[in-house]
Design an enzyme around this catalytic site. Structure first.
Site, short mmCIF file in Angstrom:
data_model
loop_
_atom_site.label_atom_id
_atom_site.label_comp_id
_atom_site.label_asym_id
_atom_site.label_seq_id
_atom_site.Cartn_x
_atom_site.Cartn_y
_atom_site.Cartn_z
N THR A 322 -13.01 28.80 -11.90
CA THR A 322 -14.19 27.87 -12.28
C THR A 322 -15.35 28.78 -11.31
OG1 THR A 322 -15.36 25.90 -12.41
CG2 THR A 322 -13.53 25.86 -10.57
N HIS A 374 -0.55 21.18 -2.03
CA HIS A 374 0.38 21.58 -0.68
C HIS A 374 1.97 20.79 -1.26
CE1 HIS A 374 0.68 23.12 3.07
NE2 HIS A 374 -0.07 21.77 3.96
#
Length: 403
Positions: A322, A374
């Protein structure tokens, strides 16, 4: 001959759609392939066209109603001649007088945006105002509706209940229903933050080597590739592709308790449109040249602005890029695009004083941000992935040599 007009067949990931706008009304003449109705889903707006010459017999699903895949929404009479319906649909008389005539699609746009119909020039039949007239009026800078434009009521009369616009003195409020696409974007972004262990790591890249390479070859590149312009996004896509091959966890996705590693690189590129943010996908970027990437992105942008992006364009994707820099963003934290496990954020190129070999140089620098899940990606892998992209961009020849 009566023909059933059905909603399109939606992909498995799309449960239903909403009737956005009927462009033709019962009794109105239609030619083959004329646009009849727009159906909005949580991904794109789909267009349904007339199967052949004829008229709409009746409408079963009105604007705002929910429809399922392949559900019958209207009946169409093939070969029938249209009556005076166009005058009744595209030129419905407004309360301001017979001269101001507004079609249903145009009326909806006018009400949603609080516009004054008398200020909009009509190009339809008998001076009627069409949806395109309203869109052109808004595109060319429609004046904000003045609170005083409302019809004065007698002092003793009770004030009418507010609908779209609420005026209190000079303070104007506008209430517009959230579109299905915007509601879905909001839902997915909240889910991404709630369901993933999202973390962001940052770095910065010296854009001077890429900018010099682009400046040297952009004219030859455009001439060689039939007008395709050489931008920055293709360098980022190719750098990300090489980094994804080195760090497969960043190119993976989570499916329940399974980690799915993809042996290909399908990179989504976020495109801002009037309907909201869309992420069309570049397929097999490892096999694409810089010209292929730039040409495909330019096509995505054009079709996104025209509302022509299809569901197939946005299905899948293993990684997303993006670019908030085009709007002036210096640094931001991009949100994951589930079920992907990482997203790269580009930002504004800004000249800054940098220490180079003990000397201060003014260099065009860009902050990069990598948000990652994560649960799937360790911090070490995320940092090394971002450093790899930085190294490739600061030495573009490495992408060509794949070293």
């Amino acid at each position: 001959m009566s023909i059933e007009i059905k909603a399109p067949t939606f992909p498995e990931s799309v449960a239903d759609g909403t009737i956005a706008t009927w462009h033709k009304q019962p009794g109105e003449a239609c030619s083959a392939d004329d646009l009849i109705v727009d159906i909005e889903t949580d991904k794109v707006v789909l267009e349904v066209v007339a199967p052949q010459d004829g008229v709409i017999a009746d409408i079963l699903k009105g604007e705002g109603e929910t429809v399922l895949s392949d559900e019958v929404i209207a009946h169409f009479t093939a070969g029938a001649a249209g009556s005076a319906a166009p005058a009744a649909t595209e030129a419905v008389a407004e309360s301001t007088g017979d001269a101001d005539k507004v079609g249903p699609a145009a009326r909806k746009l006018i009400e949603e945006n609080g516009l004054d119909a008398s200020a909009i020039p009509g190009t339809g039949k008998n001076g009627g105002i069409t949806k395109e007239d309203v869109q052109n009026f808004m595109k060319n800078g429609a004046p904000a509706p003045a609170p005083a434009a409302a019809a004065p009521a007698p002092a003793a009369a009770a004030p009418a209940a507010p609908s779209v616009n609420v005026a209190v003195g000079e303070r104007v409020e506008k209430r517009v229903p959230m579109t299905r696409l915007r509601a879905t974007i909001a839902k997915r972004l909240v889910e991404a933050q709630q369901s993933a262990a999202m973390l962001t790591t940052y770095n910065e890249v010296n854009m001077k080597p890429v900018m010099e390479l682009r400046k040297q070859y952009k004219d030859l590149f455009e001439k060689t590739h039939n007008g395709t312009r050489l931008g920055f996004m293709s360098f980022f896509v190719k750098a990300a592709t090489e980094a994804l091959k080195k760090f497969p966890a960043v190119n993976a996705s989570i499916d329940g308790n399974d980690m799915v590693y993809h042996g290909y690189q399908d990179i989504g590129v976020a495109v801002s449109t009037e309907r909201g943010l869309m992420v069309p996908v570049l397929r097999d970027t490892d096999a694409m040249s810089l010209a292929d990437v730039e040409g495909t992105i330019a096509d995505f942008g054009k079709r996104g602005r025209d509302g022509k992006l299809g569901m197939d364009d946005m299905q899948g994707g293993t990684f997303t890029i993006t670019n908030g820099g085009v709007f002036g963003s210096l640094m931001s934290t991009p949100i994951l695009n589930p079920p992907q496990t990482a997203i790269l954020g580009m930002h504004k190129i800004q000249e800054r004083p940098m220490a180079v070999n003990g000397q201060v140089e003014i260099l065009p620098m860009m902050y990069l941000a990598l948000s990652y899940d994560h649960r799937m990606i360790d911090g070490k892998e995320a940092v090394q992935f971002l450093v790899t992209i930085k190294d490739l961009l600061e030495d573009p020849a490495r992408m060509l040599l794949e070293v």
